[in-house]
Design an enzyme around this catalytic site. Sequence first.
Site, PDB file in Angstrom:
ATOM      1  N   ASP A 238     135.613  17.352  52.956  1.00  0.00           N
ATOM      2  CA  ASP A 238     136.084  16.092  53.372  1.00  0.00           C
ATOM      3  C   ASP A 238     134.894  15.255  54.179  1.00  0.00           C
ATOM      4  O   ASP A 238     133.754  15.758  53.941  1.00  0.00           O
ATOM      5  CB  ASP A 238     137.265  16.084  54.178  1.00  0.00           C
ATOM      6  CG  ASP A 238     138.167  14.836  53.872  1.00  0.00           C
ATOM      7  OD1 ASP A 238     137.490  13.836  54.376  1.00  0.00           O
ATOM      8  OD2 ASP A 238     139.266  14.978  53.458  1.00  0.00           O
ATOM      9  N   HIS A 261     132.396  13.899  52.005  1.00  0.00           N
ATOM     10  CA  HIS A 261     132.427  12.482  51.782  1.00  0.00           C
ATOM     11  C   HIS A 261     131.778  11.429  52.684  1.00  0.00           C
ATOM     12  O   HIS A 261     132.069  10.344  52.786  1.00  0.00           O
ATOM     13  CB  HIS A 261     134.139  12.385  51.961  1.00  0.00           C
ATOM     14  CG  HIS A 261     134.988  12.800  51.204  1.00  0.00           C
ATOM     15  ND1 HIS A 261     136.467  12.633  51.325  1.00  0.00           N
ATOM     16  CD2 HIS A 261     134.876  13.454  49.857  1.00  0.00           C
ATOM     17  CE1 HIS A 261     136.742  13.400  50.133  1.00  0.00           C
ATOM     18  NE2 HIS A 261     135.950  14.207  49.529  1.00  0.00           N
TER      19      HIS A 261
END
Length: 412
Positions: A238, A261
């Site tokens: 993430d 991310h």
Amino acid sequence: MDVYHLIYFTFISLSSAKMAVKFFGTHLYLFLLILSSYSYQSSAATNYNVLIFGAKGNGVTDSNQAFSKAWAAACGSTEPATIYVPKGRYLLGSMAFKGDCKNSDITIRIDGTLVAPSDYHVLGKSDNWLSFERVSGVSIIGGALDAKGTALWNCKAKGTNCPNGATTLSFTNSNNVKINGLLSLNSQMFHIVINGCQNVHVERIKVVAAGDSPNTDGVHVQLSRNVNIMSSSIKTGDDCISIGPGTKNLWIEHVTCGPGHGISIGSLAKDMDEEGVQNVTVKNTTFIGTQNGLRIKSWARPSKGFVQGIRFLDAVMRNVQNPIIIDQNYCPHNLNCPGQVSGIQINDVTYQNIRGTSATPVAIKLDCSTKYPCKGIRLHNVNLKYLNQLAQSSCSNVIGKELGMGQPNDCL
Ligand SMILES: *[C@@H]1O[C@H](CO)[C@@H](O)[C@H](O)[C@H]1NC(C)=O
Ligand SMILES: *[C@@H]1O[C@H](CO)[C@@H](O)[C@H](O)[C@H]1NC(C)=O
């Protein structure tokens, strides 16, 4: 005065002078001895080795009690204290290191690895694995934290009844915190959370988790001031670093992200009553194969929050899907926000000297709130390529300017 008295007084004053010398001599020696042992003690802080408290570095014996006792001793010490964890693997379940300690200088020096139980349910039902609350002056130096999150990610991938999972390391309502040279491996949820803290210095950390692991943010900062994150490498599933509401004076420098991310301010506007994000510098960062590079993200929902004074400087993108992105229309599954606009005002954001490659044709996407257009957006020397050509940009509701090398279809 007659001769007799003269001799008498001379004798008295001589002997008292002698006694004085003797007295001060002895006591000066004692005094120096006490002084030196005192300064010896305060420079070499009281050392608590977890083995003395019964910890076993064999990977199978539960060491929670030993660590609790070591913390109680260090926290109860009126002098600076060090907790030492020698080489070895120490099995630890969920643990809270609570503050209001008798000293504000506790170092946890780790040469070993702390390992979570293999059964993910044990940590999975807690919010945190290792949580520090209301501490002041705590430093964690070295060490590895192996949360063994893989089995929980697999459970989540199958969508069966899985626990949420625990953050590996969290600091809450704490001041003067240092984390240096730590490795965090395979966290169940976030790796490190800084929440409600002031003066936090994170340096030379390594975060490692699979690129497809869910919600494994590297470092999450919120409601905190004066946080530095320096010279670190974050490979995860993430956000590399996520920056939540109430973050002020955050400095990120020389960090490498990917997979993951990217660095994200947000998600914001989750709540109506939300503090703003202000004065954030992200400098000298490299993104390798990440979903995003530099992102600002808010829900399409009303909110009192804001974003103000952000500098993204000197970044290299390597094959990044969205190198520069502002998304103020975040509304996953169209739940709880259709037809609404973001209440977050974004103002004064600089992108300077951003270069490298985009994995998609549109490298710059600035999608701002229709009600509160982004203001003071500056792109200065932004040079991003897609398949050896200058990449494209798209803007909606943005006020700003481009300087130096920009994009071919200048959308500002
Ligand atoms: C912004 O934050 C930095 C630390 O990251 C600090 O040195 C600087 O003084 C802050 N600026 C303002 C205006 O508060
Ligand atoms: C970061 O700084 C170092 C040292 O100044 C430099 O060599 C490197 O190219 C910089 N990286 C980025 C991404 O700008």
